[in-house]
Enzyme design. Structure first.
Site, mmCIF file in Angstrom:
data_model
loop_
_atom_site.group_PDB
_atom_site.id
_atom_site.type_symbol
_atom_site.label_atom_id
_atom_site.label_comp_id
_atom_site.label_asym_id
_atom_site.label_seq_id
_atom_site.Cartn_x
_atom_site.Cartn_y
_atom_site.Cartn_z
ATOM 1 N N ARG A 178 11.317 -1.988 10.755
ATOM 2 C CA ARG A 178 10.305 -1.527 11.707
ATOM 3 C C ARG A 178 10.239 -2.452 12.924
ATOM 4 N NH1 ARG A 178 4.892 -0.292 8.228
ATOM 5 N NH2 ARG A 178 3.991 -1.325 10.036
ATOM 6 N N ARG A 185 -9.506 1.227 9.218
ATOM 7 C CA ARG A 185 -8.993 -0.118 9.438
ATOM 8 C C ARG A 185 -9.982 -0.990 10.200
ATOM 9 N NH1 ARG A 185 -3.160 0.464 9.079
ATOM 10 N NH2 ARG A 185 -2.048 -1.454 9.510
ATOM 11 N N LYS A 234 0.834 -1.216 0.000
ATOM 12 C CA LYS A 234 0.000 0.000 0.000
ATOM 13 C C LYS A 234 0.868 1.265 0.000
ATOM 14 C CE LYS A 234 -2.153 -1.184 3.796
ATOM 15 N NZ LYS A 234 -1.448 -2.474 4.023
ATOM 16 N N ARG A 286 11.307 -5.868 4.521
ATOM 17 C CA ARG A 286 11.034 -4.417 4.412
ATOM 18 C C ARG A 286 12.057 -3.606 5.213
ATOM 19 N NH1 ARG A 286 5.127 -2.283 5.321
ATOM 20 N NH2 ARG A 286 5.203 -3.598 7.184
ATOM 21 N N ARG A 291 -0.832 -9.100 13.280
ATOM 22 C CA ARG A 291 -1.344 -8.064 12.362
ATOM 23 C C ARG A 291 -2.197 -8.681 11.253
ATOM 24 N NH1 ARG A 291 4.166 -5.741 11.150
ATOM 25 N NH2 ARG A 291 3.210 -4.482 9.527
#
Ligand code: ADP
Ligand code: AMP
Length: 219
Positions: free
Chosen positions: A161, A88, A13, A127, A172
């Site tokens: 992160r 969300r 996203k 990531r 998540r």
């Protein structure tokens, strides 16, 4: 245009939002980025959000909705925005509907990025994001920076992160399925959902997204 991007964590996203926002000349509003900026600045909001984020849980609606509304009220978002990571859950979607209704405007599309779960796990594991600006997103193999550990855009340090750990990712994903996926049905009832595959090269996904948004605008 007023667009909501939806998809599991790691779907791409943020990566797509950077290109789409530029192509469409609208601001990219990521509630995750806003929370991370608050954490790095040590604000009260950041302190409130941190424990929820580290656990992979949603930050309470009261805090999140107020922050998102504040950002959407800024002048650069007057004629449109690309929301990433908000709403969300259904409560946030209803709050957004009410806010837009109050302003006499509407969403144009909800772009749903579809990616198999094993792929999002690989994307999240590799990531790396920039300390200066968490919208500068890389991947150690799929989207590697020219120099390891250094942001191509601004030269900032790249880091992993805190919530990109295996355990948090599992939470998540579960939160996504139980709390976020229902907003797709909420928006389907409004005829706003456009689903595309987010597999393939970043540029291919951007082209697919632009094409889908164009079609939904014409339809
Ligand atoms: P989200 O905002 O949905 O959590 P990101 O945009 O941060 O996802 O992307 C997650 C990771 O996947 C990042 O490391 C990013 O570089 C990588 N990525 C994004 N799009 C693609 C793609 N099309 N193919 C491979 N990797 C991708
Ligand atoms: P993201 O950067 O979108 O992956 O978001 C990172 C984390 O920030 C999430 O796991 C949540 O803890 C928090 N967060 C971001 N957006 C929201 C939201 N709309 N509602 C609640 N929590 C959020």
């Amino acid at each position: 245009m007023r667009i909501v991007l939806v998809g599991p964590p790691g779907a791409g996203k943020g990566t797509q939002a950077a290109f789409l926002a530029k192509n469409l000349s609208i601001p990219h509003i990521s509630t995750g980025d806003l929370f991370r900026a608050n954490i790095s600045q040590g604000t009260d909001l950041g302190k409130q959000a941190r424990a929820f984020m580290d656990a992979g849980r949603l930050v309470p609606d009261e805090v999140t909705i107020a922050m998102a509304k504040d950002r959407m009220a800024q002048s650069d978002a007057e004629n449109g925005f690309l929301l990433d990571g908000f709403p969300r859950n259904v409560g946030q979607a209803v709050a957004l509907d009410e806010m837009l209704l109050g302003e006499g405007v509407k969403l144009d599309a909800v772009l749903d990025l579809e990616v198999p779960e094993d792929e999002v796990v690989k994307r999240i594991a590799g990531r790396r994001i920039c300390r200066n600006d968490s919208s500068h997103v890389f991947h150690v193999t799929y989207n590697a920076p020219k120099t390891e550990g250094v942001c191509d855009v601004c030269g900032g340090e790249l880091y992993q992160r805190d919530d990109d750990t295996e355990e948090t990712v599992r939470t998540r994903l579960e939160v996504y399925h139980t709390q976020t996926e229902p907003i797709i049905d909420h928006y389907r009832c409004q005829g706003l959902v456009v689903t595309i595959s987010a597999l393939g090269k970043v540029t291919e996904v951007t082209d697919r997204a632009m094409e889908a948004l164009k079609k939904s605008d014409e339809g």
